[in-house]
Design a protein around this motif. Sequence first.
Motif, PDB file in Angstrom:
ATOM      1  N   ALA A 184       0.830  -1.204   0.000  1.00 37.57           N
ATOM      2  CA  ALA A 184       0.000   0.000   0.000  1.00 37.57           C
ATOM      3  C   ALA A 184       0.867   1.257   0.000  1.00 37.57           C
ATOM      4  N   VAL A 188       0.683   4.168  -2.750  1.00 38.57           N
ATOM      5  CA  VAL A 188       0.389   5.566  -2.402  1.00 38.57           C
ATOM      6  C   VAL A 188       1.454   6.500  -2.953  1.00 38.57           C
TER       7      VAL A 188
ATOM      8  N   CYS B  77      -7.152   0.850  -1.682  1.00 33.31           N
ATOM      9  CA  CYS B  77      -6.058   1.779  -1.382  1.00 33.31           C
ATOM     10  C   CYS B  77      -6.080   2.965  -2.340  1.00 33.31           C
ATOM     11  N   VAL B  78      -6.183   2.677  -3.639  1.00 31.31           N
ATOM     12  CA  VAL B  78      -6.168   3.744  -4.649  1.00 31.31           C
ATOM     13  C   VAL B  78      -7.375   4.673  -4.479  1.00 31.31           C
ATOM     14  N   LEU B  80      -9.329   5.097  -1.795  1.00 32.27           N
ATOM     15  CA  LEU B  80      -9.201   5.851  -0.546  1.00 32.27           C
ATOM     16  C   LEU B  80      -8.248   7.024  -0.721  1.00 32.27           C
ATOM     17  N   HIS B  81      -7.159   6.761  -1.434  1.00 38.36           N
ATOM     18  CA  HIS B  81      -6.158   7.814  -1.560  1.00 38.36           C
ATOM     19  C   HIS B  81      -6.629   8.952  -2.460  1.00 38.36           C
ATOM     20  N   TRP B  83      -9.602   9.794  -2.832  1.00 43.49           N
ATOM     21  CA  TRP B  83     -10.702  10.441  -2.138  1.00 43.49           C
ATOM     22  C   TRP B  83     -10.204  11.306  -0.986  1.00 43.49           C
ATOM     23  N   LYS B  84      -9.450  10.699  -0.077  1.00 49.26           N
ATOM     24  CA  LYS B  84      -9.047  11.400   1.140  1.00 49.26           C
ATOM     25  C   LYS B  84      -7.677  12.064   1.064  1.00 49.26           C
ATOM     26  N   ARG B  85      -6.833  11.599   0.167  1.00 48.64           N
ATOM     27  CA  ARG B  85      -5.482  12.126   0.022  1.00 48.64           C
ATOM     28  C   ARG B  85      -4.710  12.107   1.337  1.00 48.64           C
ATOM     29  N   ASN B  87      -2.151   9.685   3.444  1.00 45.04           N
ATOM     30  CA  ASN B  87      -1.345   8.457   3.385  1.00 45.04           C
ATOM     31  C   ASN B  87      -1.763   7.423   4.410  1.00 45.04           C
ATOM     32  N   SER B  90      -5.180   5.746   3.642  1.00 52.49           N
ATOM     33  CA  SER B  90      -5.086   4.819   2.519  1.00 52.49           C
ATOM     34  C   SER B  90      -4.345   3.542   2.909  1.00 52.49           C
ATOM     35  N   SER B  94      -6.544   0.088   3.619  1.00 50.46           N
ATOM     36  CA  SER B  94      -6.445  -1.037   2.689  1.00 50.46           C
ATOM     37  C   SER B  94      -5.782  -2.249   3.340  1.00 50.46           C
TER      38      SER B  94
END
Lengths: 247, 106
Positions: A184, A188, B77-78, B80-81, B83-85, B87, B90, B94
């Motif tokens: 993850a 990211v 993960c993608v 969430l990231h 959407w919320k930005r 780290n 995300s 995930s």
Amino acid sequence: MNFIVMDSLWQNYIKKIVEMSMNKETFKKALQLTSPVFFGYIFVAIAFALLMKEKGMTIWHSLSMSIFVYAGAMQFAAIELIVSGVSLIQVAFMTLLVNIRHIFYGLSLMKPYREMKHEKVYFIHSLSDETYSLLCMNKEYDTKLMLMIGLLNQSYWVSGTLIGSLIGEVIAFDTTGIDFAMNALFLVVFIEQWQSSKEHVPALVGLFSTLLCLVIFGKENMVVMSMILILFSLFVYRRMNRGKCYE
Amino acid sequence: MNKVWLTIVIMAVVTYATRSFAFVIWGNKQKSSSIIEYFGHVLPYSMMGLLVIYSFKNVSINQSPFGLSELFSSLVCVILHLWKRNNLISIFGSTLVYMFIIQVFL
């Protein structure tokens, strides 16, 4: 042997580290930035230490590996190598094969490297995949913060190794799958980089070269082959003149 | 058991050598050549692509569940990231989803 020089070098190191920890702002920021690595490292390192113990190695073996080798994938591979009793030449070759990707981390970190003095010796050692990823997310970091990120990450790794060696079995909850935190983290950072750049070719080159090499060469040889393919593709890309915007 | 220690020493030396290679070759010049600067600039993007794939290298797509747990958790993960930005959200989100899937369903 020049013990006086060694001694002052060592003192310099301690001083540097203390100085860094005294700087509360840097410490807090590094703590915050490295927190995703914390959980991944702690539990993966516990798993590593447990496996080492299972194969008959002592706590000193596990700890020295986590302190002096400090390379996650390779440390797990090492257990296999030791147990199967391969030659030391093969150990060297395997290590080179798996860690060859580290050769190119330095290329993007020349600026902080040139600014550092003795502490660069540790900075180089601290460049694990995860440390490199965190440093890639923001290149504006100052060298103290960069060092602190590396130091904290390794301290999580060593702590996990220690915990695993001493009280590993006592961990009450099932941690299967917690190593996904590392996947993850890379995802990211990949997204962050994708959005920070208008140019997506290098990212796509990395993704697809590696995927291709995994399919063709299998997981043992994928790293070397993908590095070659990535370098070649990026070189060709630059030749095609479109890479000019990077210069 | 001495061989174990030798193994550790060799691994440490080779790993440090790979990590210091670029610095030793190019680090002491005041200015890097343009090709090195170019690679220094673009390689982080490619390397992160490499690390993403590399971290999934043990996933087997030939047998059940065909890597679906990894695929689903990665999507989480993608999303969430994007959407919320954040780290932490995300990565932890995930990972929890992944742990739940493989511990409860598989």
